[in-house]
Design an enzyme around this catalytic site. Structure first.
Site: not given
Ligand SMILES: NC(=O)C1=CN([C@@H]2O[C@H](COP(=O)(O)OP(=O)(O)OC[C@H]3O[C@@H](n4cnc5c(N)ncnc54)[C@H](O)[C@@H]3O)[C@@H](O)[C@H]2O)C=CC1
Ligand SMILES: CC(C)(COP(=O)(O)OP(=O)(O)OC[C@H]1O[C@@H](n2cnc3c(N)ncnc32)[C@H](O)[C@@H]1OP(=O)(O)O)[C@@H](O)C(=O)NCCC(=O)NCCSC(=O)CC(=O)CCCCCCCCCCCCC(=O)O
Length: 724
Positions: A413, A434, A484
């Site tokens: 993001s 994104h 953002n």
């Molecule tokens: N949460 C939000 O509202 C938003 C988040 N994002 C972006 O999306 C991305 C993910 O965010 P979320 O889903 O909120 O995080 P989250 O913490 O819910 O999920 C991240 C996942 O990645 C997995 N993971 C970590 N290392 C890994 C690896 N080496 N291989 C495979 N899986 C791995 C984790 O186990 C976890 O399930 C980030 O870059 C964030 O900035 C983008 C838009 C909105």
């Protein structure tokens, strides 16, 4: 623009205005003349009206509202009345969509038949007008007031089966709709037309008119407060129940004329076209959506099945594409699968999907812990934690295991796409995608082009975005991209206002009254104060600053003492039942102003020696919204956003900016750029240490032009070194 041909004793009139047969002047003229010719020709016994190409007419030509051609003779009312008055049976043969003026034409016909997959509806409320060619007067006469109120105030599409049940369609036909229309017309050619002319019919549920209209009015005011069109629709439908058609149509026209010239209609119509413009990209060097062929995408993978990743997987599965989900360990993989299964089970329970379809869709998902399983996929979307080191590690691994022409995309993001791409040997095939949360629902996709991303990668990702049901906007690479990045000054100002004299509910109230559904401080509670605290710490680290030192972070807009004080007290937002507000319990949605928070703010001000003052709502409004708009102009002047329309679509679809203002850039054009620039300069002088108040050069230039520059031409004054 309407083809006339005879098939035996049937005259067939084809509206012919690709791609959607919008009822522009020449089409109306063609239909009007066609009816007249058929009426005069003694060998013609009946008439079929249909659409050439993929659809029946989908409505008036929206572009003609601004040009005034919509009123030119024959206007749509005159065409519908002409059809209805015809002494020979006229049958509408509907395939594709019959929307707005298209449905009005068919209600002017004496019979309506439709193909099995056709859809009808009155989407006018979405563009700020009403069905102004007799739609509000004829529909209730056919199907009753209650369903007409629902259809017209919601703007929703109605499928063939439902349209038949309601009585909009007389018959559903299999096969070619025009052939069937001709057959149908012949079968009724000797039937009397008495009783088939809708304008002469009575509204069936007229006795309940008052109760139905009162409750519909209360509902539209509750749901779409401040919107003019739904209110006018209910008014016009009430008239249909109370007056003969010839009087009702006059009132409908008067309401239509008022709406057509309203700022809301202009903004909503602008948004309609901006949304369609979004996927038409162009990059420096001239490559564009029109010149570059995308590669086919047959399978995808998502890395990280957390909150975002699981939603992204669903978008892919819903489009019928196989998808592999990779997680870091079994526990998180199971959690991701459970989340996805749970959401499909929810859809089945709500009747949005059949159990069989849910099963079929889920069968396209292949969960794994092995990156090697991704070797054959065409596109990978990474959604691991927002951590550059981790993302680079993941991209390095992907580069090794994926086939050489696979595209590698990141859902970051904020992070630098070029830095992520540098971990691979294929930076030309790396891009940002994104998604917005929740990913399975939100329509926006901000696609980020890195310095080395190839046009074919852009074309392929854009095509995939559309396939999975999103509106893709191509942007350049910078911290926070467009959305953002613009959010940052908005939330900064919201928090700085707390230190000067406002309380959270006062700031949020002003923004919510403007039309953004949730104010910035409630959003802070929703995303979690720990999350924003960590982001501040990370960004400070990246800039080599100590996030605990005011003098370090303040010049960079990273100083949030109230948020920090709340965070330190364990008030992390909704999830802990306390943040900028208090909540009945952890996870509750209703934010309650909290005297404790006001004490914390007052205490902070006393300690800092700040004299709190009463902050007028206008100042809250200007500081939050104008700082955001100023940043939007900066994304344009730097070439991060290609067009003002793109900035608007990002804010309309990603951040809940009120559509009836058109988006921040369209809204700026309505404020007047000279006035806007003056206010931004005023705040810049007042807060010279806040970089986000430095006026955009583009805004300054535009504001200095002798005559207001139309928004579509702003790009001519922007940077020539586009970073798109
Ligand atoms: N949460 C939000 O509202 C938003 C988040 N994002 C972006 O999306 C991305 C993910 O965010 P979320 O889903 O909120 O995080 P989250 O913490 O819910 O999920 C991240 C996942 O990645 C997995 N993971 C970590 N290392 C890994 C690896 N080496 N291989 C495979 N899986 C791995 C984790 O186990 C976890 O399930 C980030 O870059 C964030 O900035 C983008 C838009 C909105
Ligand atoms: C139909 C769709 C669902 C198709 O979707 P899809 O296949 O995804 O294609 P799109 O990309 O959306 O569209 C393709 C292409 O077509 C353009 N387009 C679509 N619809 C229109 C349109 N209606 N007008 C113009 N152009 C249109 C679209 O922009 C794309 O082109 P591109 O931008 O170049 O890529 C989907 O398209 C859709 O939902 N369309 C909108 C349908 C709609 O909103 N219909 C309602 C229109 S309003 C209407 O019909 C008004 C009326 O009912 C009444 C008018 C009455 C006028 C009478 C005035 C006179 C009254 C005063 C008389 C008194 C006299 C006096 O006193 O003066």
């Amino acid at each position: 623009m309407a083809d006339y041909r005879k098939q035996g004793d049937v005259a067939v009139l084809h509206a012919n205005n690709p791609p959607v047969n919008a009822l522009s002047y020449h089409v109306r003229q063609g239909l009007y003349d066609g009816i007249e010719a058929a009426e005069k020709d003694p060998s013609v016994k009946c008439i079929v009206i249909c659409g050439k190409g993929k659809t029946f007419p989908v409505g008036a030509d929206i572009r003609e509202f601004a040009s005034g051609s919509a009123k030119k003779f024959p206007n749509l009312i005159e065409v519908c009345d002409k059809i209805e008055a015809c002494t020979k049976p006229v049958v509408a043969a509907i395939h594709g969509f019959a929307l707005g003026g298209g449905l009005e034409i068919s209600l002017g016909c004496h019979y309506r038949i439709g193909g099995t997959s056709c859809k009808v509806g009155f989407p006018e409320v979405n563009i700020g007008v009403l069905p102004g060619a007799g739609g509000t007067q004829r529909l209730p006469r056919v199907i009753g007031l209650k369903p007409s109120l629902d259809i017209i105030t919601s703007g929703c599409h109605v499928g063939a089966k439902e349209a038949l049940k309601l009585g909009i369609l007389d018959k559903i036909v299999q096969g070619d709709v025009v052939t069937e229309g001709i057959k149908f017309a012949k079968s009724v050619q000797n039937q009397p037309l008495h009783g088939r002319r809708v304008s002469t019919m009575a509204v069936p549920d007229v006795s309940q008119a008052n109760a139905l209209c009162n409750s519909a009015m209360a509902e539209v005011k509750r749901k779409s407060s401040g919107l003019l069109a739904p209110v006018a629709c209910v008014k016009s439908l009430r008239v249909a129940a109370q007056t003969p058609y010839k009087d009702g149509i006059k009132i409908e026209s008067a309401l239509m004329l008022q709406l057509m010239t309203s700022g809301q209609a202009k903004a909503l119509q602008y948004a309609f076209f901006a949304e369609r413009l979004a996927s038409k990209w162009q990059v420096p060097g001239g490559a564009s959506h029109a010149t570059v062929t995308p590669r086919p995408v047959k399978s995808c993978a998502v890395v990280g099945g957390g909150y975002m990743g699981s939603g992204i997987v669903m978008c892919i599965l819903n489009a019928g594409l196989p998808c592999i989900l990779v997680e870091a360990n079994q526990k998180f993989l199971d959690r991701g699968i459970k989340m996805i299964q749970g959401l499909y089970a929810g859809s089945v329970k709500l009747g949005k999907m059949s159990e069989q379809d849910a099963k079929k869709t889920l069968s396209l998902l292949k969960p794994t812990l092995r990156y090697e399983d991704l070797k054959d996929v065409d596109v990978v979307i990474e959604a691991v934690f927002e951590d550059m080191k981790l993302k680079q590690e993941v991209f390095g691994k992907l580069d090794k295991v994926c086939k050489k022409d696979a595209l590698l995309c990141s859902n970051t993001s904020t992070l630098n796409i070029d830095k992520i791409a540098s971990a691979t040997r294929r930076p030309d095939r790396v891009m940002g995608m994104h998604f917005f949360a929740p990913a399975y629902y939100m329509k926006l996709l901000e696609n980020i082009r890195g310095a080395e991303t190839s046009p074919q990668t852009v074309a392929t990702v854009t095509q995939l975005s559309v396939k999975i049901g999103k509106v893709p906007v191509l942007v350049g690479n910078c911290h926070g991209f467009v959305g953002n990045r613009m959010m940052a000054p908005y939330t900064t100002e919201a928090q700085r206002l707390l230190e000067e004299g406002a309380y959270p509910h006062q700031v949020d109230q002003v923004i919510e009254e403007f039309g953004i559904p949730i104010g910035p401080l409630k959003v802070g509670d929703l995303t979690g104060l720990d999350v924003s605290w960590k982001i501040t710490r990370e960004v400070s680290r990246m800039l080599g600053l100590d996030h605990t030192k005011r003098e370090d972070v303040e010049p960079f807009g990273l100083y949030f003492p109230v948020r920090n004080a709340l965070y330190e007290k364990g008030r992390l937002g909704r999830k802990t039942g306390a943040g900028f507000y208090k909540y009945e319990k952890a996870g509750s949605k209703v934010a309650i102003p909290d005297p404790l928070v006001m004490d914390i703010i007052d205490h902070h001000c006393r300690e800092e020696g700040i004299d709190r003052r009463r902050i007028p709502p206008q100042e809250i409004y200007e500081r939050c919204l104008y700082s955001l708009i100023n940043e939007g102009f900066k994304t344009l002047e730097e070439g991060i956003a290609a067009r003002p329309e793109d900035v608007d679509i990002i804010w309309l679809l990603g951040y809940g900016w009120p559509r009836y203002t058109g988006g921040p850039m369209h809204f700026a054009s309505q404020i007047g750029l000279r006035r806007l620039y003056g206010r931004i300069e005023y705040y810049h002088n007042k807060y010279p240490d806040r970089d986000h108040w430095t006026p955009s050069r583009l805004l300054k230039t535009l504001s200095q032009q002798e005559h207001p520059v139309p928004l579509a031409q702003w790009g001519q004054f922007a940077s020539t070194t586009s970073r798109l």
